[in-house]
Structure formats: structure tokens, C-alpha cells
Scaffold this motif. Structure first.
Motif, PDB file in Angstrom:
ATOM      1  N   LYS A 369      19.434  37.751 -10.684  1.00 39.49           N
ATOM      2  CA  LYS A 369      19.999  37.066  -9.527  1.00 39.49           C
ATOM      3  C   LYS A 369      20.005  38.016  -8.336  1.00 39.49           C
ATOM      4  O   LYS A 369      20.531  39.129  -8.427  1.00 39.49           O
ATOM      5  N   LEU A 370      19.422  37.570  -7.231  1.00 41.51           N
ATOM      6  CA  LEU A 370      19.381  38.368  -6.011  1.00 41.51           C
ATOM      7  C   LEU A 370      20.278  37.704  -4.967  1.00 41.51           C
ATOM      8  O   LEU A 370      20.059  36.562  -4.585  1.00 41.51           O
ATOM      9  N   PHE A 371      21.307  38.444  -4.564  1.00 40.71           N
ATOM     10  CA  PHE A 371      22.295  37.937  -3.612  1.00 40.71           C
ATOM     11  C   PHE A 371      22.129  38.611  -2.258  1.00 40.71           C
ATOM     12  O   PHE A 371      21.801  39.802  -2.175  1.00 40.71           O
ATOM     13  N   SER A 372      22.436  37.849  -1.207  1.00 40.19           N
ATOM     14  CA  SER A 372      22.588  38.422   0.128  1.00 40.19           C
ATOM     15  C   SER A 372      23.994  38.094   0.606  1.00 40.19           C
ATOM     16  O   SER A 372      24.798  37.514  -0.125  1.00 40.19           O
ATOM     17  N   ASN A 373      24.284  38.433   1.853  1.00 38.95           N
ATOM     18  CA  ASN A 373      25.582  38.057   2.431  1.00 38.95           C
ATOM     19  C   ASN A 373      25.679  36.554   2.669  1.00 38.95           C
ATOM     20  O   ASN A 373      26.777  36.021   2.870  1.00 38.95           O
ATOM     21  N   ILE A 374      24.537  35.882   2.597  1.00 42.09           N
ATOM     22  CA  ILE A 374      24.504  34.451   2.917  1.00 42.09           C
ATOM     23  C   ILE A 374      24.650  33.588   1.665  1.00 42.09           C
ATOM     24  O   ILE A 374      25.430  32.639   1.629  1.00 42.09           O
ATOM     25  N   LEU A 376      23.094  33.094  -2.866  1.00 37.57           N
ATOM     26  CA  LEU A 376      22.215  33.488  -3.958  1.00 37.57           C
ATOM     27  C   LEU A 376      20.799  33.152  -3.512  1.00 37.57           C
ATOM     28  O   LEU A 376      20.432  31.987  -3.401  1.00 37.57           O
ATOM     29  N   GLU A 377      20.002  34.191  -3.224  1.00 35.92           N
ATOM     30  CA  GLU A 377      18.689  33.980  -2.620  1.00 35.92           C
ATOM     31  C   GLU A 377      17.599  33.657  -3.640  1.00 35.92           C
ATOM     32  O   GLU A 377      16.704  32.859  -3.376  1.00 35.92           O
ATOM     33  N   LYS A 378      17.674  34.299  -4.789  1.00 36.48           N
ATOM     34  CA  LYS A 378      16.654  34.089  -5.822  1.00 36.48           C
ATOM     35  C   LYS A 378      17.304  34.149  -7.192  1.00 36.48           C
ATOM     36  O   LYS A 378      18.249  34.912  -7.413  1.00 36.48           O
ATOM     37  N   GLU A 379      16.781  33.359  -8.112  1.00 38.20           N
ATOM     38  CA  GLU A 379      17.205  33.428  -9.500  1.00 38.20           C
ATOM     39  C   GLU A 379      15.953  33.296 -10.361  1.00 38.20           C
ATOM     40  O   GLU A 379      15.226  32.295 -10.261  1.00 38.20           O
ATOM     41  N   VAL A 380      15.685  34.318 -11.163  1.00 38.30           N
ATOM     42  CA  VAL A 380      14.449  34.371 -11.944  1.00 38.30           C
ATOM     43  C   VAL A 380      14.790  34.488 -13.418  1.00 38.30           C
ATOM     44  O   VAL A 380      15.539  35.390 -13.818  1.00 38.30           O
ATOM     45  N   LEU A 381      14.247  33.598 -14.219  1.00 40.32           N
ATOM     46  CA  LEU A 381      14.400  33.663 -15.669  1.00 40.32           C
ATOM     47  C   LEU A 381      13.267  34.495 -16.233  1.00 40.32           C
ATOM     48  O   LEU A 381      12.083  34.193 -16.012  1.00 40.32           O
ATOM     49  N   VAL A 382      13.593  35.550 -16.956  1.00 37.96           N
ATOM     50  CA  VAL A 382      12.591  36.460 -17.501  1.00 37.96           C
ATOM     51  C   VAL A 382      11.954  35.832 -18.738  1.00 37.96           C
ATOM     52  O   VAL A 382      12.655  35.401 -19.659  1.00 37.96           O
ATOM     53  N   SER A 383      10.624  35.794 -18.763  1.00 39.91           N
ATOM     54  CA  SER A 383       9.924  35.137 -19.865  1.00 39.91           C
ATOM     55  C   SER A 383       9.427  36.107 -20.926  1.00 39.91           C
ATOM     56  O   SER A 383       9.197  35.710 -22.070  1.00 39.91           O
ATOM     57  N   LEU A 384       9.258  37.384 -20.547  1.00 39.60           N
ATOM     58  CA  LEU A 384       8.719  38.371 -21.488  1.00 39.60           C
ATOM     59  C   LEU A 384       9.537  39.654 -21.445  1.00 39.60           C
ATOM     60  O   LEU A 384      10.064  40.029 -20.388  1.00 39.60           O
ATOM     61  N   ASP A 385       9.617  40.335 -22.576  1.00 34.29           N
ATOM     62  CA  ASP A 385      10.242  41.657 -22.607  1.00 34.29           C
ATOM     63  C   ASP A 385       9.435  42.621 -21.736  1.00 34.29           C
ATOM     64  O   ASP A 385       8.205  42.506 -21.638  1.00 34.29           O
ATOM     65  N   GLY A 386      10.135  43.576 -21.127  1.00 38.00           N
ATOM     66  CA  GLY A 386       9.429  44.612 -20.362  1.00 38.00           C
ATOM     67  C   GLY A 386       9.905  44.720 -18.941  1.00 38.00           C
ATOM     68  O   GLY A 386      11.100  44.647 -18.661  1.00 38.00           O
ATOM     69  N   GLY A 387       8.948  44.855 -18.011  1.00 40.09           N
ATOM     70  CA  GLY A 387       9.275  45.059 -16.609  1.00 40.09           C
ATOM     71  C   GLY A 387       8.870  43.889 -15.746  1.00 40.09           C
ATOM     72  O   GLY A 387       8.126  42.995 -16.166  1.00 40.09           O
ATOM     73  N   LEU A 388       9.358  43.909 -14.510  1.00 38.33           N
ATOM     74  CA  LEU A 388       9.102  42.809 -13.587  1.00 38.33           C
ATOM     75  C   LEU A 388       9.299  43.321 -12.170  1.00 38.33           C
ATOM     76  O   LEU A 388      10.190  44.127 -11.897  1.00 38.33           O
ATOM     77  N   TRP A 405      21.791  39.190 -15.898  1.00 37.71           N
ATOM     78  CA  TRP A 405      22.658  38.616 -16.916  1.00 37.71           C
ATOM     79  C   TRP A 405      21.877  38.416 -18.195  1.00 37.71           C
ATOM     80  O   TRP A 405      20.688  38.094 -18.169  1.00 37.71           O
ATOM     81  N   ARG A 406      22.543  38.624 -19.334  1.00 38.24           N
ATOM     82  CA  ARG A 406      21.871  38.556 -20.640  1.00 38.24           C
ATOM     83  C   ARG A 406      22.787  37.895 -21.659  1.00 38.24           C
ATOM     84  O   ARG A 406      24.016  38.091 -21.629  1.00 38.24           O
TER      85      ARG A 406
END
Length: 428
Positions: A369-374, A376-388, A405-406
Motif C-alpha cells: 500500500k502506497l500512501f500520500s497525504n491525500i 491511498l494512492e496504490k494498492e498492489v497484490l503480490v503474485s510471486l515470491d521475491g522482489g518488485l 501487509w501479510r
């Protein structure tokens, strides 16, 4: 990302010692460069002939002998705060230093000593540790040695010694550990707790009965050089019922396992950020004794520091260069906007507002979850183990921060797994 190779260089010197030099002290000079964090010295003796040479070892800096181990060691390490027994920690002042030898026994045909000096330079890097722990010095059951050993086992770099209303831990901690032992005290009152970090003896008397008393104690700690942390301010058992506007540097947003008390503090902290306040969030395990859930470095506070010292770590926290993970091996997130990172303020003159989010050690099912002062700007569900890697245009915002969150099967709950401090943007 979080693993940075330390800058280093190596100098090798071979010194021939004649039999005529037996029973004399010999200096092997070398230049100490600038910006050195620690040195490691090794030596090897080569005897010429059948007789065995015995050559003792020590060190001189620009002004005095810094250590002596005789024939007991073949190597030693020297740093600003931690050194091999027999050697004095302290500044590594650039200039003329020398490895010292006592030519105790030299064969008739002489011998050679080969000295290797490794210089490890101050290298900005991520260090990890725990900013809130207890020991037998107050109501914990762990000794300081046990706390340090556990942190070493976890691969951590620092631990804050924050026993309740006492400073004896700051006088008796183990010196010969790779873990930086940050002096501290948990200022513990009937209406709230606060950590005083970075000084051995922050206040003379902890007893208070009014807000005025609390203000005076905090002012005393501040005058003595302590950093002030408001601990678990929305805890259901020992909340901060004093004025939250009291003088402080940082707030403990994450205390122990992530529960509702931390959610309340997280929401309060976010509201402070939205109001324009740039307040650094930190975490701490608050561990006291063996427990299935409250454990060392859970949560783990990561600090991007220029050197592995008390001052280096606390200075970096003051800059907001802090990421918190649920454990040392939890998912890690780094935020950058060009050359700026977590905690930094991007000047108004910088045209680009593109933020790069780089995450590692993720698991499928994690939610970023990526938040700004305004909002919740983005919410991404991770599909694979590793990096992103995620990019976001932060134009029009005053800050951006990230949560991961996990779902944890052990408690069958979805909980915070990582939290960054913000990158801030100046609009003027």
C-alpha cells in the motif's frame, strides 16, 4: 538494496628482523587514511632457520599506545566503539600510526613478519536492530550478554538498552560484541513511557507527579544529549496520557507484535504527517523474557547510517532514514526519488517527483500500500515470491510512504509486515 558491500582497502608490509634486534621494540609505521570506521590487523611470523621466533603484537596511534596483546593474538580489530580485548576503542585519527612488535626471541638467522592491515571505511548502508529491550537490570529476565548474543544470532547490528528508570545497564553491558549497544533508559511513569536514547545517564531522578515534572525531566534528558521517543502511546495498558505535544524526537509506532494499539498509533502518526509534521516513526520489540510472540528484533528497525556507531545510528534515525519490518528477515522496502531516499525532503526545485519503490523478500499474497497525504494512492497484490519495483508520480503530494501487509498463518491474521517512513516534498 539493503545489502551494501563496505568500502575497504588492504595494506601488506613485510618487516625483516635481525637477531641483533632481539629484546627490542620495533615500530612498523603505516598511514591511517581518512574516513576509516575500523581496522583489522593480522600478522604472520616466518622464522629463518630451525629456531622459532617469538614476536609480540601491539598498536600505536598518532599520540599513544592503543593496545597490546603480546604473543596472545595473531590478529585484532579496532573501531570507534568496539575493539578486540586489549585494545582501546576510539577515534581513528588520520596520520602516522604503527604496528608495534617486541622482538622477544629472534633466531640467529633472523625472521620476517608480514603484517596485513585491512581498512574498513565509513560506508552508508542499512543497519538493523531493536530500539526497545529490557534485561535483568529492571523487570526482564535476559542478561545483557544474552540480549547481545541473541541479536548477533539474528544478524543484527544494534540494540538499545532501555530498562525502566535505571541506567545500570549502560555501565555494565558487554564490550566485546559485534552489536552496537545503544545506551538508554525507559522513562517510566504511571501515565506513560518514553525512551531516552544515546546517553549513559540522562536524568538524575525519574519520579514525577505532574505534566510540569514530565516536561522538566524531558528537558533534562534533552540537555544531556538524549533522543526522546514516545513509546506505545496508544497502548491499552500503559498509554501516553501526558500531553502528546511534549518535546520529543520520534514516536514508537510499532511496539512488539502488530496489534490494535499499533494501529491506533499508526493512524495518529499518519494524521500528524498529513498536518505537515515530519515525525520519524520507529519500532521496538519491548522484549522482557522468553515469549512465543514478543521476541528480539520483532519488529526490526532498519537504519540507513553512514557508520556503525551509536552516533551514526541515532543521527540517521534523526534524518528519518528508517524502515521497520516485522522481523529481521521480513519484507524490505526502499523508496527513492532520484538521489533522495526515505526521510529526505525533495526540494521544490527538483522537477521530477517520480518515486521508485523497490521491495524484496516479498511473498505471494502480500499487499503493498502506497500512501500520500491525500489518499491511498496504490494498492498492489503480490503474485510471486521475491522482489518488485513500482513507480509512482508523486506530483502534488507532500509525502509518500509505504506499508506491506501479510497473512500470518501462525495467528491466522493479516498484519503489518513492513512500514517505511515518508519521502517528503517541498512545495515552496
Amino acid at each position: 538494496m539493503k545489502h551494501v558491500e563496505r568500502l575497504r582497502s588492504v595494506t601488506t608490509i613485510t618487516k625483516k628482523i635481525a637477531h641483533s634486534e632481539q629484546s627490542t621494540y620495533i615500530e612498523v609505521p603505516f598511514e591511517m587514511p581518512e574516513h576509516v570506521e575500523e581496522i583489522v590487523v593480522n600478522y604472520v611470523i616466518e622464522s629463518h632457520g630451525e629456531q622459532k621466533a617469538v614476536i609480540d603484537l601491539g598498536l600505536r596511534d598518532t599520540g599513544r599506545v592503543r593496545g597490546w596483546s603480546g604473543g596472545a593474538r595473531k590478529a585484532f580489530r579496532l573501531g570507534k566503539e568496539q575493539s578486540t580485548p586489549g585494545y582501546l576503542s576510539g577515534d581513528l585519527t588520520p596520520g602516522n600510526w604503527a604496528v608495534l612488535h617486541n622482538a622477544y626471541k629472534v633466531p640467529s638467522k633472523g625472521c620476517s613478519v608480514t603484517i596485513t592491515i585491512e581498512f574498513l571505511y565509513k560506508t552508508p548502508r542499512w543497519l538493523k536492530g531493536d530500539l526497545h529491550t529490557h534485561s535483568v537490570n529492571s523487570d526482564g529476565t535476559f542478561t545483557l550478554e544474552e540480549n547481545a548474543a541473541r541479536m548477533e544470532e539474528l544478524g543484527c547490528d544494534f540494540i538499545a538498552m532501555t530498562d525502566h528508570n535505571t541506567v545500570s545497564q549502560n555501565m555494565t553491558y558487554p564490550r566485546h560484541t559485534n552489536v552496537v549497544m545503544i545506551p538508554g533508559m525507559e522513562f517510566t511513569t504511571n501515565f506513560g513511557h518514553s525512551n531516552f536514547l544515546g546517553v549513559t545517564d540522562p536524568i538524575r531522578d525519574f519520579r514525577v507527579k505532574s505534566q510540569e515534572d514530565v516536561n522538566a525531566k524531558i528537558a533534562e534528558a534533552r540537555a544531556n544529549g538524549a533522543k526522546i521517543v514516545i513509546n506505545h502511546p496508544h497502548c491499552e495498558y500503559c498509554p501516553w496520557d501526558w500531553d502528546l505535544g511534549v518535546d520529543h524526537d520520534w514516536v514508537e509506532v510499532w511496539n512488539g507484535p502488530f496489534t490494535e494499539r499499533n494501529v491506533r498509533t499508526l493512524n495518529w502518526w499518519h494524521s500528524q504527517l498529513v498536518s505537515g509534521r515530519r515525525l520519524v516513526a520507529v519500532g521496538g520489540s519491548d522484549t522482557h523474557r522468553p515469549d512465543p510472540y514478543v521476541k528480539h528484533a520483532m519488529p526490526c528497525t532498519w537504519v540507513y547510517a553512514s557508520e556503525k556507531t551509536v552516533d551514526g545510528i541515532l543521527s540517521a534515525i534523526g534524518l528519518g532514514h528508517v524502515v521497520i519490518t516485522y522481523a529481521p528477515n521480513g519484507p524490505f522496502v526502499e523508496l527513492n526519488c532520484g538521489s533522495y531516499r526515505v526521510g529526505d525532503i525533495v526540494p521544490a526545485g527538483e522537477r521530477s517527483r517520480e518515486v521508485s519503490l523497490q521491495a524484496e523478500d516479498l511473498k505471494a499474497g502480500d499487499k503493498i500500500k502506497l500512501f500520500s497525504n491525500i489518499r491511498l494512492e496504490k494498492e498492489v497484490l503480490v503474485s510471486l515470491d521475491g522482489g518488485l519495483t513500482i513507480h509512482f508520480d508523486a506530483q502534488g503530494t507532500t509525502f509518500v510512504r509505504v506499508e506491506v501487509w501479510r497473512h500470518f498463518d501462525v495467528v491466522n491474521m493479516t498484519l503489518m509486515a513492513a512500514l517505511t517512513n515518508p519521502i517528503y516534498f517541498d512545495s515552496k
